[in-house]
Write an enzyme that holds these catalytic residues in place. Sequence first.
Site, PDB file in Angstrom:
ATOM      1  N   CYS A 285       0.828  -1.216   0.000  1.00  0.00           N
ATOM      2  CA  CYS A 285       0.000   0.000   0.000  1.00  0.00           C
ATOM      3  C   CYS A 285       0.860   1.263   0.000  1.00  0.00           C
ATOM      4  O   CYS A 285       0.387   2.335  -0.371  1.00  0.00           O
ATOM      5  CB  CYS A 285      -0.951  -0.008   1.188  1.00  0.00           C
ATOM      6  SG  CYS A 285      -0.111  -0.273   2.730  1.00  0.00           S
TER       7      CYS A 285
ATOM      8  N   GLY B 266     -18.514   4.605  22.385  1.00  0.00           N
ATOM      9  CA  GLY B 266     -18.255   5.400  21.177  1.00  0.00           C
ATOM     10  C   GLY B 266     -17.732   4.459  20.108  1.00  0.00           C
ATOM     11  O   GLY B 266     -17.375   3.310  20.403  1.00  0.00           O
ATOM     12  N   ALA B 267     -17.685   4.926  18.871  1.00  0.00           N
ATOM     13  CA  ALA B 267     -17.272   4.008  17.796  1.00  0.00           C
ATOM     14  C   ALA B 267     -16.323   4.701  16.831  1.00  0.00           C
ATOM     15  O   ALA B 267     -16.473   4.634  15.620  1.00  0.00           O
ATOM     16  CB  ALA B 267     -18.506   3.495  17.070  1.00  0.00           C
ATOM     17  N   GLY B 268     -15.308   5.333  17.405  1.00  0.00           N
ATOM     18  CA  GLY B 268     -14.339   6.054  16.571  1.00  0.00           C
ATOM     19  C   GLY B 268     -13.317   5.131  15.927  1.00  0.00           C
ATOM     20  O   GLY B 268     -13.247   3.937  16.251  1.00  0.00           O
ATOM     21  N   GLU B 269     -12.526   5.720  15.027  1.00  0.00           N
ATOM     22  CA  GLU B 269     -11.517   4.937  14.296  1.00  0.00           C
ATOM     23  C   GLU B 269     -10.459   4.352  15.228  1.00  0.00           C
ATOM     24  O   GLU B 269     -10.023   3.225  15.071  1.00  0.00           O
ATOM     25  CB  GLU B 269     -10.814   5.844  13.279  1.00  0.00           C
ATOM     26  CG  GLU B 269     -11.383   5.725  11.893  1.00  0.00           C
ATOM     27  CD  GLU B 269     -10.688   6.668  10.939  1.00  0.00           C
ATOM     28  OE1 GLU B 269      -9.460   6.784  10.994  1.00  0.00           O
ATOM     29  OE2 GLU B 269     -11.391   7.308  10.136  1.00  0.00           O
TER      30      GLU B 269
ATOM     31  N   ARG C 268       4.072   1.428  -1.528  1.00  0.00           N
ATOM     32  CA  ARG C 268       5.081   1.488  -2.591  1.00  0.00           C
ATOM     33  C   ARG C 268       4.792   0.513  -3.728  1.00  0.00           C
ATOM     34  O   ARG C 268       4.184  -0.534  -3.520  1.00  0.00           O
ATOM     35  CB  ARG C 268       6.474   1.206  -2.040  1.00  0.00           C
ATOM     36  CG  ARG C 268       6.631  -0.179  -1.426  1.00  0.00           C
ATOM     37  CD  ARG C 268       7.950  -0.328  -0.697  1.00  0.00           C
ATOM     38  NE  ARG C 268       7.987   0.493   0.503  1.00  0.00           N
ATOM     39  CZ  ARG C 268       8.767   1.571   0.645  1.00  0.00           C
ATOM     40  NH1 ARG C 268       9.613   1.907  -0.312  1.00  0.00           N
ATOM     41  NH2 ARG C 268       8.739   2.274   1.744  1.00  0.00           N
TER      42      ARG C 268
ATOM     43  N   GLU D 123       8.938  -0.318  11.315  1.00  0.00           N
ATOM     44  CA  GLU D 123       7.805  -1.264  11.349  1.00  0.00           C
ATOM     45  C   GLU D 123       8.234  -2.608  10.741  1.00  0.00           C
ATOM     46  O   GLU D 123       9.045  -2.643   9.830  1.00  0.00           O
ATOM     47  CB  GLU D 123       6.579  -0.669  10.632  1.00  0.00           C
ATOM     48  CG  GLU D 123       6.828  -0.223   9.197  1.00  0.00           C
ATOM     49  CD  GLU D 123       6.484  -1.291   8.187  1.00  0.00           C
ATOM     50  OE1 GLU D 123       5.937  -2.306   8.584  1.00  0.00           O
ATOM     51  OE2 GLU D 123       6.793  -1.089   7.003  1.00  0.00           O
TER      52      GLU D 123
END
Lengths: 313, 423
Positions: B51, B193-196, B53, B117
């Site tokens: 995703c 809540g349903a955040g990212e 390169r 990473e």
Amino acid sequence: MQIGSPVYFLKSRAVIEIMLKTTVICFLASYGLAFACELSQLKRRHALARIVSLLLAVAGLVAHTFYLLHRSNQSDLPPLLSSAHDWLLVVAWLAVLVYLFVTMADGELATGLVMWPVILTLVITSRFVTDSPSHRLDYHRGWKMLHASMLGLGTTFVLLGFVSSLLYLWQHRRLKKRLMTTSAVKLPNLELIERLNRWAILTAVPFQAFGIATGFGLSIFAKGGELPMTWTDPVVIGGAITGLLMGVLFVWLLTQKRSPGRQVALLTAWACGFLLVTMIGLQMLTAAVGMRSIHGSAPVASEAAAAAEGRAP
Amino acid sequence: MNLLALYCTHQTTPLAIRERLAFATPERLAAAYARLKERFPETESVVLSTCNRVELYVARPSDAEPLTPPLLAQFLSEFHDVPLDEFVGELRAATGSEAVRHLFEVISSLDSMVLGEPQIVNQVREAYRVAEAQGSCGSVAHALFQGAIRTSGRVRSETRLAEGKVSIASVAVGDFAKSIFDHFADKLVLVIGAGEMAEETLRYLKDEGVRDIVVINRSPERAERVAAEWGGRTAPWSDLNKWLGQADVIVSTTGADKPIVDAKLFKQVRAANPGRTAFILDLGAPRDFDTNVGDLDNVFLYDIDSLRNTCEENRKARVREIDKAREVIDEETAKFMAEYYHRASGEVVSRLMQDWHGVSRDELDRLFHKLPHLNEKDREQIERTVERIVNKLLHPPLEALKDEAREGTPHGLINALKKLFGL
């Protein structure tokens, strides 16, 4: 060279002779260096330092074992029964075994940082308590062995409880202060330490209680040249108080369905620390002032002579 | 060295272009290899498409005409059916040792979006595996990618580039939650809540074995969606206190303008389970939990700021390791190039040695034929002497070749040797 041949026998005897001449300094130095290796890795773990630390611990344990065997041979008594000096060294020996077991299971854990100071303290302290045998095994040999073994095992578990509660408090503080982990100092998770701590105390107390009970029984039924128990004996008083304290902790742990982990760790650290300090401190004190004690000091010359002749002093 | 790397990465190219040039499916990748083989025969090639390169590594024999970036760009344009002028300015190219260094930097994650990473190593390994399976790897590609894997191993073991976590969710779960709980299979996770970021945290928690998830959100539709995606269940907002009292892990990201839980309320709802440990990850800004909740016994409260500091420190610690990583990469690149050049001159060396020893063998046979009275021992002595003479005569030219090979393929010297000795 054939096994069983005279040359082999002489050579192996020579090796054993050399090994039996091991002194406390030998394994104290090994353990000290192993601890230094652990400290050197505070910033970053090195595989080589870890291996060296492990080898030093194993070498120290071997020397420690030979020393205890040698002492046992000399006094013709099991190490647990011969003297306070040997008894402390047996507890230290068990602690080293536990350390090696944990390290083999998970080499990343920073157990050594907590275990080594305790082991070193036990070994150093053993130099300041009496090393003369104060027991005779003419009577109640089995019961005496049981008494010493129960107290030895109980103390080892108390030691484990003490170490695990320190680890708990260390990890708890890190988590509350939101300090990040480093690759060098890896601590076990709180849930695991809590389990270990509880298990150590719940195992230690029955051993201790049984050890103390057999001790009282043996003193009441003392025979011949044995030193009878007196209620003013500091070792007896200290042992009874700390035993009671551990008993209270034991009952509290059993009755609590779920209690805050930090509270348990603090209580355990204090109770176990107090027990260890009291037991070791009293042994040192009685040895230093030459006080008559059931374990702490050697019998005076006349008592020893009388004991050797099998009559009352 | 006839090696070319053509690439576009997150550092140079917008996602809109990268995704059009990506080889998104195994089928597309297989088709690309087939097309490359058809269009550029005698060419080794490895395609690395992630995703972040799209990279093409191509190598050809030393004496073949080198591939150029425009040729490969044309191939990309035709294969993806994207006009050349829409992306050609975004492409970067490296040849020879620079191409080697680039790959070594990529696999060591110096070029990654998140420095250090670990996924990139597997992505490169996978690209190499696929290229091998497609029959697109030759001696250069094998040596290059094996060298790259070795380099990444060295960088990870000799530097701290991959140490410490750098995303808030990974730090929260990896550094803190895992230091509290031994296992997660029996833990109840409450998501408010349903955040990212809550979803990202759920991903890490799922990896740790979490099974029981309860999602509470003011908008039930979003709660349903998150619960369905992560295998959890929903609960109405009115049951919040009930679930707060039971949860082991609480992830909160409501977007409320003031704290929704304070110490008094939390103590009250946990009264039924006083000794139960709670790990609270407050991802709300402003915070959903009052800071004094963290002072309660057995409650470990972490908010974005406290975790962001850890992430930032880890990131800085990684940045400090870049120079060390580059040193390793420089060493490995030089080593790879020296080995490559040595291999290139190896053919001439072996032919030269074969010829000279062949001549000496013929002459010795002739000599032994003329002197039949020589015994075995004498013959052996003569053979050894001649062999030593040949080796000594060969030593200076071979040493010169070896020295030259350290700097690059010694084409001049190789040609001179070929001419001088009729190879």
